[in-house]
Structure formats: C-alpha cells, structure tokens
Design a protein around this motif. Structure first.
Motif, PDB file in Angstrom:
ATOM      1  N   GLN A 227       0.827  -1.425  -0.576  1.00  0.00           N
ATOM      2  CA  GLN A 227      -0.198  -0.285   0.392  1.00  0.00           C
ATOM      3  C   GLN A 227       0.957   1.275  -0.069  1.00  0.00           C
ATOM      4  N   THR A 228       1.866   1.313   0.447  1.00  0.00           N
ATOM      5  CA  THR A 228       3.257   2.480   0.778  1.00  0.00           C
ATOM      6  C   THR A 228       3.716   2.558  -0.288  1.00  0.00           C
ATOM      7  N   ALA A 229       4.381   1.494  -1.332  1.00  0.00           N
ATOM      8  CA  ALA A 229       4.321   1.449  -2.674  1.00  0.00           C
ATOM      9  C   ALA A 229       3.803   1.807  -3.319  1.00  0.00           C
ATOM     10  N   ARG A 230       2.636   1.810  -3.236  1.00  0.00           N
ATOM     11  CA  ARG A 230       1.680   2.670  -4.805  1.00  0.00           C
ATOM     12  C   ARG A 230       0.924   3.559  -4.241  1.00  0.00           C
ATOM     13  N   THR A 263      13.306  -3.247   4.335  1.00  0.00           N
ATOM     14  CA  THR A 263      13.370  -4.030   3.009  1.00  0.00           C
ATOM     15  C   THR A 263      12.218  -4.627   1.802  1.00  0.00           C
ATOM     16  N   PRO A 264      11.491  -4.983   3.116  1.00  0.00           N
ATOM     17  CA  PRO A 264      10.077  -5.575   1.962  1.00  0.00           C
ATOM     18  C   PRO A 264       9.263  -4.006   1.988  1.00  0.00           C
ATOM     19  N   MET A 269       7.916  -1.836  -3.988  1.00  0.00           N
ATOM     20  CA  MET A 269       8.249  -0.887  -5.012  1.00  0.00           C
ATOM     21  C   MET A 269       8.744  -1.377  -6.034  1.00  0.00           C
ATOM     22  N   LYS A 270       9.342  -2.302  -5.793  1.00  0.00           N
ATOM     23  CA  LYS A 270      10.025  -3.367  -7.359  1.00  0.00           C
ATOM     24  C   LYS A 270       8.422  -4.045  -8.350  1.00  0.00           C
ATOM     25  N   LYS A 271       7.421  -3.509  -7.546  1.00  0.00           N
ATOM     26  CA  LYS A 271       5.860  -4.176  -8.230  1.00  0.00           C
ATOM     27  C   LYS A 271       5.289  -3.188  -8.746  1.00  0.00           C
ATOM     28  N   PHE A 272       6.289  -1.702  -8.747  1.00  0.00           N
ATOM     29  CA  PHE A 272       5.323  -1.031  -9.648  1.00  0.00           C
ATOM     30  C   PHE A 272       6.935  -0.279 -10.805  1.00  0.00           C
ATOM     31  N   PRO A 273       6.899  -1.278 -11.765  1.00  0.00           N
ATOM     32  CA  PRO A 273       8.184  -1.339 -12.336  1.00  0.00           C
ATOM     33  C   PRO A 273       7.308   0.207 -13.257  1.00  0.00           C
ATOM     34  N   ASP A 274       5.969   1.202 -13.350  1.00  0.00           N
ATOM     35  CA  ASP A 274       6.064   1.694 -14.529  1.00  0.00           C
ATOM     36  C   ASP A 274       6.730   3.308 -13.779  1.00  0.00           C
ATOM     37  N   THR A 275       6.906   3.324 -12.477  1.00  0.00           N
ATOM     38  CA  THR A 275       7.558   4.267 -11.436  1.00  0.00           C
ATOM     39  C   THR A 275       8.618   3.784 -11.257  1.00  0.00           C
ATOM     40  N   PHE A 276       8.530   2.837 -10.784  1.00  0.00           N
ATOM     41  CA  PHE A 276      10.614   2.390  -9.755  1.00  0.00           C
ATOM     42  C   PHE A 276      10.866   1.085 -11.058  1.00  0.00           C
TER      43      PHE A 276
END
Length: 315
Positions: A227-230, A263-264, A269-276
C-alpha cells in the motif's frame, strides 16, 4: 503475568519478522549487489580539506495560527576552495537529516570540527568521486512544536519555504532539481520519503537510510509495504513526474532494527515498474537501488557506507 506474556509474544514476533525480512526476502547476491565497502585507509589525511560552519536561518511556523518567527541552525560542510565572494562558482547540495533524539552535530560535531562524515566528504572530493558538493546538515527540531514526529512530518514545508530560498542564495547553489539531493537517517529517512512525496519538483536525488515511509502510519513492521509503494507511485504521478525524473539510493545496516520495515517496502516498490525501476548496481538502467551495509547496524557507519556508495552516482 498476562502483560509479560503479551510483551514476550511481541518481542518474538519482531525477532521472527527481522529474520524473515532481512535474511530471506533478498539473497546474499542481491543484498550486496553494487555495494562497495569503505577502504580501511580511507580516512587518511587530506591536504585540501573542507570546513564546517554554522548557518542560522529564520522559520515561519507551519502550525496554523502560530505567527511567530523562529531561529534555527544547521551545520554546513563547505568543500575546499569555496569562496563566498565568488557567486560564479556554483555548487550541488545535499540536505542531510539526523535521526530521532539527534541533531546536526551527530554528523559534524560542530563548527570547524573534524568528524568521520567530514573526512568522507573531503576524501570523495580529493579523489574526484564527487565535485563541488555542499552538505547542509539540518534538523526537524524547532520551537514551533514539542513533538519530533510532528516536526519531522512538516519539515518538507520548512525546506521549501524557509531554508532553501535563503541558503541557496548564500552558498551559491545551482537552483535546479538535478543538482539537489536529500537524505536522512532513521527518522530522518522518514523525512526523506516525506519530502519525496511533496517536493519532487525541487529535488531529483534521494538517500533514505535505515527508515521507511510513514505516509500510512509509523512502525508498520512491513505490514503495509505494498500500500505504501502504491501511495508513493501515486504521489509521483500527482506531482507530474515519471520514472525518468528521479533516483533513489536507499541503504540499511546488515544488523539493525530498520530492516524489517525498509526491506519489504523496497521489495514492494519493485512491483510498480512503471514508476520504480530497480537497478542492480547503478542507475544506468533504473532509478531505484538498495544496499545492506556489511557489518553495521542502526548507526553512523550505515550512513557513511550508504553515502560513500550513493554520492558518486549523483548529479
């Protein structure tokens, strides 16, 4: 007895989380990818050393109805050759934030004093690994609030409205986001993510050390990572930027309390490659990198090792 059992359960859970997140989430090959330890003789004498001075500035309280103007101070590292009377000689800048219960002295000890961070910066300049970099060690502590969490959470306003306009004029900073970086340790890492979420138009380079984003609440222990990464991705989009407009170099100690949170979040964040876009060893193919610093914990050595690896890749 009931409270004791509850406390033991919490401690065991935190220990279990630390083991999972720090040991199993990323492999040894991944965790040390792109990491170089500081050479043992790195802090040797530098002939052309910089200096540390104190800088005083005025702050308008970000708290509603508080109309007072407060004075705050920072410690500023100036590289060898800086001339305040030569406005044509322009500099990059790193705004560097301490952790909870600390101050700018945690980095630089005081005016005209020696310290390991100063020696590191002197040597990076001497070896040509960085060029014309001024470091402003700042603090979220201030008279306008009694709580460090409140102060740190609103520091992004102080940076934009009070610190940067005066500081960058006085110290001949290149007034362009591609010549600015922001980093911080522990609670200072929280302010790093917080500034990333609000001041991406001002700064392109980011160094969160030993701390995650508290945007969705502090002390998450990795539970709200996705949720934080999103949220971080949405804030990048909201500010009108893309994956091509920033770089994040995050660091954490190999043996420390912040690993189960940071770490998590990086993994999420790696799961959002359009941005990260995760880069294994440099920023040529991505905008996000993460290291675990060998042998260090929640301490100054983690800061030094992260800065040593990150700064030569910036500007």
């Amino acid at each position: 007895m009931k409270n004791v059992k509850k406390a033991l359960s919490v401690l065991l859970f935190l220990l279990f989380s630390w083991i999972i997140f720090s040991e199993e989430t990323i492999s040894d090959a991944d965790r040390y990818s792109g990491y170089n330890d500081i050479p043992k003789d790195y802090y040797s004498f530098v002939e052309n050393a910089g200096k540390v001075i104190r800088y005083i500035y005025k702050v308008t309280s970000p708290i509603e109805k508080d109309t007072k103007v407060y004075k705050k101070s920072a410690l500023v590292y100036l590289p060898y050759g800086f001339d305040e009377n030569d406005p044509e000689d322009k500099y990059n800048v790193l705004y560097l934030m301490h952790g909870g219960g600390q101050s700018p002295e945690w980095y630089f000890n005081g005016e005209y004093s020696g310290s390991l961070p100063k020696s590191l910066l002197d040597r990076l300049h001497e070896d040509g690994d960085i060029k014309n970099l001024i470091v402003c060690a700042v603090s979220f502590n201030g008279g306008y609030s009694k709580g460090s969490s409140g102060n740190s959470g609103s520091f992004y306003k102080e940076l934009r409205n009070d610190l940067m306009p005066d500081f960058e004029e006085k110290f001949h900073i290149i007034k362009d986001r591609n010549h600015r970086a922001y980093g911080g340790f522990s609670m200072g890492a929280m302010t790093t993510w917080n500034n990333f979420e609000h001041n991406l138009d001002l700064i392109a380079y980011w160094i969160p050390i030993s701390g995650d984003s508290w945007a969705l609440g502090g002390n998450q222990n990795g539970f709200l990572s996705e949720q934080t990464a999103r949220f971080l991705e949405n804030m990048v989009i909201k500010q009108g930027y893309t994956k091509n407009d920033f770089k994040i170099y995050a660091g954490c100690g190999e043996h420390e309390i912040a690993t189960p949170n940071l770490t998590p979040q990086i993994e999420a964040m790696k799961k959002f490659p359009d941005t990260f876009v995760y880069s294994e060893d440099n920023f040529e193919t991505g905008n996000l990198h993460y290291i675990l610093c060998k042998g260090s914990g929640h301490d100054i050595m983690t800061c030094l090792r992260t800065l040593y690896n990150a700064l030569p890749l910036f500007f």
